[in-house]
Scaffold this active site. Structure first.
Site, PDB file in Angstrom:
ATOM      1  N   ALA A  14      10.297   7.481  27.687  1.00  0.00           N
ATOM      2  CA  ALA A  14      10.171   7.978  26.302  1.00  0.00           C
ATOM      3  C   ALA A  14       8.876   8.744  26.060  1.00  0.00           C
ATOM      4  O   ALA A  14       8.534   9.026  24.920  1.00  0.00           O
ATOM      5  CB  ALA A  14      10.287   6.809  25.325  1.00  0.00           C
ATOM      6  N   SER A  15       8.159   9.113  27.115  1.00  0.00           N
ATOM      7  CA  SER A  15       6.920   9.871  26.892  1.00  0.00           C
ATOM      8  C   SER A  15       7.213  11.324  26.538  1.00  0.00           C
ATOM      9  O   SER A  15       6.389  11.987  25.914  1.00  0.00           O
ATOM     10  CB  SER A  15       6.013   9.804  28.130  1.00  0.00           C
ATOM     11  OG  SER A  15       6.682  10.277  29.277  1.00  0.00           O
ATOM     12  N   ASN A  91      17.207   5.688  29.701  1.00  0.00           N
ATOM     13  CA  ASN A  91      17.113   7.148  29.669  1.00  0.00           C
ATOM     14  C   ASN A  91      16.319   7.721  30.853  1.00  0.00           C
ATOM     15  O   ASN A  91      16.575   8.855  31.258  1.00  0.00           O
ATOM     16  CB  ASN A  91      16.444   7.568  28.347  1.00  0.00           C
ATOM     17  CG  ASN A  91      15.962   8.999  28.387  1.00  0.00           C
ATOM     18  OD1 ASN A  91      16.746   9.937  28.239  1.00  0.00           O
ATOM     19  ND2 ASN A  91      14.666   9.200  28.625  1.00  0.00           N
ATOM     20  N   SER A 143      25.044  12.226  32.332  1.00  0.00           N
ATOM     21  CA  SER A 143      24.991  13.695  32.305  1.00  0.00           C
ATOM     22  C   SER A 143      26.419  14.198  32.416  1.00  0.00           C
ATOM     23  O   SER A 143      27.267  13.539  33.014  1.00  0.00           O
ATOM     24  CB  SER A 143      24.190  14.214  33.503  1.00  0.00           C
ATOM     25  OG  SER A 143      24.466  15.580  33.734  1.00  0.00           O
ATOM     26  N   TYR A 156      22.057  13.863  42.266  1.00  0.00           N
ATOM     27  CA  TYR A 156      21.903  13.625  40.823  1.00  0.00           C
ATOM     28  C   TYR A 156      23.279  13.375  40.195  1.00  0.00           C
ATOM     29  O   TYR A 156      23.463  12.413  39.434  1.00  0.00           O
ATOM     30  CB  TYR A 156      21.225  14.845  40.189  1.00  0.00           C
ATOM     31  CG  TYR A 156      21.069  14.791  38.685  1.00  0.00           C
ATOM     32  CD1 TYR A 156      20.026  14.077  38.104  1.00  0.00           C
ATOM     33  CD2 TYR A 156      21.969  15.458  37.845  1.00  0.00           C
ATOM     34  CE1 TYR A 156      19.878  14.037  36.725  1.00  0.00           C
ATOM     35  CE2 TYR A 156      21.827  15.415  36.470  1.00  0.00           C
ATOM     36  CZ  TYR A 156      20.778  14.711  35.913  1.00  0.00           C
ATOM     37  OH  TYR A 156      20.641  14.660  34.550  1.00  0.00           O
ATOM     38  N   LYS A 160      24.769   9.927  38.334  1.00  0.00           N
ATOM     39  CA  LYS A 160      25.279   9.876  36.959  1.00  0.00           C
ATOM     40  C   LYS A 160      26.743   9.433  36.931  1.00  0.00           C
ATOM     41  O   LYS A 160      27.182   8.733  36.000  1.00  0.00           O
ATOM     42  CB  LYS A 160      25.114  11.244  36.290  1.00  0.00           C
ATOM     43  CG  LYS A 160      23.647  11.668  36.132  1.00  0.00           C
ATOM     44  CD  LYS A 160      22.829  10.698  35.285  1.00  0.00           C
ATOM     45  CE  LYS A 160      21.442  11.216  34.967  1.00  0.00           C
ATOM     46  NZ  LYS A 160      20.681  10.332  34.085  1.00  0.00           N
ATOM     47  N   ILE A 189      20.097  20.216  27.651  1.00  0.00           N
ATOM     48  CA  ILE A 189      19.201  19.900  26.531  1.00  0.00           C
ATOM     49  C   ILE A 189      17.834  20.511  26.869  1.00  0.00           C
ATOM     50  O   ILE A 189      17.388  20.456  28.022  1.00  0.00           O
ATOM     51  CB  ILE A 189      19.074  18.360  26.336  1.00  0.00           C
ATOM     52  CG1 ILE A 189      20.469  17.682  26.256  1.00  0.00           C
ATOM     53  CG2 ILE A 189      18.233  18.040  25.105  1.00  0.00           C
ATOM     54  CD1 ILE A 189      21.350  18.065  25.103  1.00  0.00           C
TER      55      ILE A 189
HETATM   56  P1  NAP Z   1      12.116  14.798  31.356  1.00  0.00           P
HETATM   57  O1  NAP Z   1      11.750  15.720  30.256  1.00  0.00           O
HETATM   58  O2  NAP Z   1      11.782  15.165  32.766  1.00  0.00           O
HETATM   59  O3  NAP Z   1      11.492  13.350  31.015  1.00  0.00           O
HETATM   60  C1  NAP Z   1      11.708  12.284  31.885  1.00  0.00           C
HETATM   61  C2  NAP Z   1      11.122  11.013  31.302  1.00  0.00           C
HETATM   62  O4  NAP Z   1      11.445   9.933  32.182  1.00  0.00           O
HETATM   63  C3  NAP Z   1       9.612  11.038  31.167  1.00  0.00           C
HETATM   64  O5  NAP Z   1       9.259  10.301  30.025  1.00  0.00           O
HETATM   65  C4  NAP Z   1       9.142  10.287  32.422  1.00  0.00           C
HETATM   66  O6  NAP Z   1       7.898   9.619  32.248  1.00  0.00           O
HETATM   67  C5  NAP Z   1      10.238   9.255  32.548  1.00  0.00           C
HETATM   68  N1  NAP Z   1      10.400   8.702  33.899  1.00  0.00           N
HETATM   69  C6  NAP Z   1      10.680   9.366  35.040  1.00  0.00           C
HETATM   70  N2  NAP Z   1      10.768   8.500  36.067  1.00  0.00           N
HETATM   71  C7  NAP Z   1      10.532   7.269  35.549  1.00  0.00           C
HETATM   72  C8  NAP Z   1      10.475   5.964  36.105  1.00  0.00           C
HETATM   73  N3  NAP Z   1      10.694   5.747  37.409  1.00  0.00           N
HETATM   74  N4  NAP Z   1      10.213   4.918  35.284  1.00  0.00           N
HETATM   75  C9  NAP Z   1       9.998   5.104  33.953  1.00  0.00           C
HETATM   76  N5  NAP Z   1      10.040   6.334  33.375  1.00  0.00           N
HETATM   77  C10 NAP Z   1      10.296   7.385  34.176  1.00  0.00           C
HETATM   78  O7  NAP Z   1      13.684  14.507  31.376  1.00  0.00           O
HETATM   79  P2  NAP Z   1      14.787  14.722  30.206  1.00  0.00           P
HETATM   80  O8  NAP Z   1      15.330  16.064  30.331  1.00  0.00           O
HETATM   81  O9  NAP Z   1      14.252  14.225  28.921  1.00  0.00           O
HETATM   82  O10 NAP Z   1      15.913  13.712  30.732  1.00  0.00           O
HETATM   83  C11 NAP Z   1      16.049  12.385  30.235  1.00  0.00           C
HETATM   84  C12 NAP Z   1      17.372  11.824  30.709  1.00  0.00           C
HETATM   85  O11 NAP Z   1      18.433  12.668  30.262  1.00  0.00           O
HETATM   86  C13 NAP Z   1      17.517  11.744  32.238  1.00  0.00           C
HETATM   87  O12 NAP Z   1      18.220  10.581  32.586  1.00  0.00           O
HETATM   88  C14 NAP Z   1      18.335  12.974  32.561  1.00  0.00           C
HETATM   89  O13 NAP Z   1      19.057  12.821  33.757  1.00  0.00           O
HETATM   90  C15 NAP Z   1      19.250  13.047  31.356  1.00  0.00           C
HETATM   91  N6  NAP Z   1      19.818  14.373  31.109  1.00  0.00           N
HETATM   92  C16 NAP Z   1      19.021  15.440  30.820  1.00  0.00           C
HETATM   93  C17 NAP Z   1      19.617  16.672  30.566  1.00  0.00           C
HETATM   94  C18 NAP Z   1      18.804  17.876  30.217  1.00  0.00           C
HETATM   95  O14 NAP Z   1      19.391  18.981  30.127  1.00  0.00           O
HETATM   96  N7  NAP Z   1      17.538  17.774  29.965  1.00  0.00           N
HETATM   97  C19 NAP Z   1      20.997  16.812  30.653  1.00  0.00           C
HETATM   98  C20 NAP Z   1      21.767  15.710  30.985  1.00  0.00           C
HETATM   99  C21 NAP Z   1      21.166  14.484  31.193  1.00  0.00           C
HETATM  100  P3  NAP Z   1       6.485  10.254  32.762  1.00  0.00           P
HETATM  101  O15 NAP Z   1       6.428  11.638  32.244  1.00  0.00           O
HETATM  102  O16 NAP Z   1       5.439   9.371  32.160  1.00  0.00           O
HETATM  103  O17 NAP Z   1       6.505  10.178  34.253  1.00  0.00           O
END
Ligand code: NAP
Length: 247
Positions: A14-15, A91, A143, A156, A160, A189
């Site tokens: 959630a950062s 998440n 996803s 990936y 999912k 997203i």
């Molecule tokens: P993001 O911007 O890269 O953010 C990822 C987040 O996960 C950050 O807060 C990171 O923390 C944290 N994280 C990563 N590895 C971790 C671990 N081992 N333990 C605890 N926290 C961890 O990613 P996002 O796009 O928001 O994606 C969030 C979720 O949505 C993911 O599951 C992704 O697969 C899914 N998703 C995303 C999209 C898209 O288009 N963006 C589409 C479909 C699904 P730090 O920064 O502190 O490391």
């Protein structure tokens, strides 16, 4: 507004990005929010401050969800400080773009460890508590690629797809205990996860989306809020796609 007044929610990852969007929507609905993250203290602090500004309670817990002992400790700390866990949002996730044949075992283990095992670890750690409470809602962020597969995101996609079947199976096992388990399958997203796209790549991706834009993190956050609330009390075992019509 769907009220989550008095509820305690943990949001992993959630950062930044979608997790931050979810944490803020849950806080707006009145929940106390635990912000989990792995490394980015500065961004986690920003999420924390935004939630405080809303007037909700927030707690930061730093650690890696792929570590089972950490996930157990995170649930224990939450219960010690806040008395319960009503909502878990799995998440945290990572991706790596590239051909399957160029991937290394270390890379695919890392993706499976965070995306799939992280979801299993946190769910396993929270269910005992939710059974005690006789209620709970677990929401896994999957996803759209989990359903249809993406070239150059093979592991990936596999992680999912596994989250989707994990969601459905766990929902059946936990429904008699009044614990609901659902998944959300976002399309594209606008977060740092897609930061590698060039502006031409962004444009051609947008051309493939009938709504002609990327989703916003708050779009996912509002759906999570619905699935966490009493308004969805008869919904379990579902994977809900939110993709602007892309699939
Ligand atoms: P993001 O911007 O890269 O953010 C990822 C987040 O996960 C950050 O807060 C990171 O923390 C944290 N994280 C990563 N590895 C971790 C671990 N081992 N333990 C605890 N926290 C961890 O990613 P996002 O796009 O928001 O994606 C969030 C979720 O949505 C993911 O599951 C992704 O697969 C899914 N998703 C995303 C999209 C898209 O288009 N963006 C589409 C479909 C699904 P730090 O920064 O502190 O490391």
């Amino acid at each position: 507004m769907m009220s989550l007044e008095g509820k305690v929610a943990i949001v992993t990852g959630a950062s930044r990005g979608i997790g931050k969007g979810i944490a803020i929507q849950l806080a707006k609905a009145g929940a106390c929010v635990v912000i989990n993250y792995r490394s980015n203290d500065e961004e986690a602090e920003k999420t924390y401050q935004e939630i405080k500004k809303i007037g909700a309670y927030a707690l930061k817990i730093k650690g890696d969800v792929s570590d089972y002992e950490f996930s157990k400790q995170m649930i224990k700390t939450t219960v010690d400080k806040l008395g319960k866990v009503d909502i878990l949002i799995n998440n945290a996730g990572i991706s790596k773009i590239g051909l399957f044949m160029d991937a290394t075992p270390a890379e695919w283990n890392n993706i499976l460890d965070v995306n799939l095992k992280g979801t299993i670890n946190c769910s396993h750690s929270v269910v005992r508590q939710m059974i005690k409470q006789k209620s709970g809602s677990i929401i896994n962020i999957s996803s759209m690629w989990g359903a249809v597969g993406a070239s150059c995101e093979v592991i990936y996609s596999a992680s999912k797809g596994a989250i989707n079947s994990f969601t459905k199976a766990l929902a059946k096992e936990l429904a008699p205990s009044n614990i609901r388990v659902n998944a959300i399958a976002p399309g594209v997203i606008d977060t740092e996860m897609n930061g590698w796209l060039s502006s031409d790549e962004r444009k051609s991706l947008i051309d493939e989306i009938p709504m002609m834009k990327f989703g916003e993190v708050s779009d996912v956050g509002m759906l999570v809020t619905f699935l966490a609330s009493e308004n969805s009390k008869y919904i379990t075992g579902q994977v809900i796609t939110i993709d602007g019509g892309m699939l």
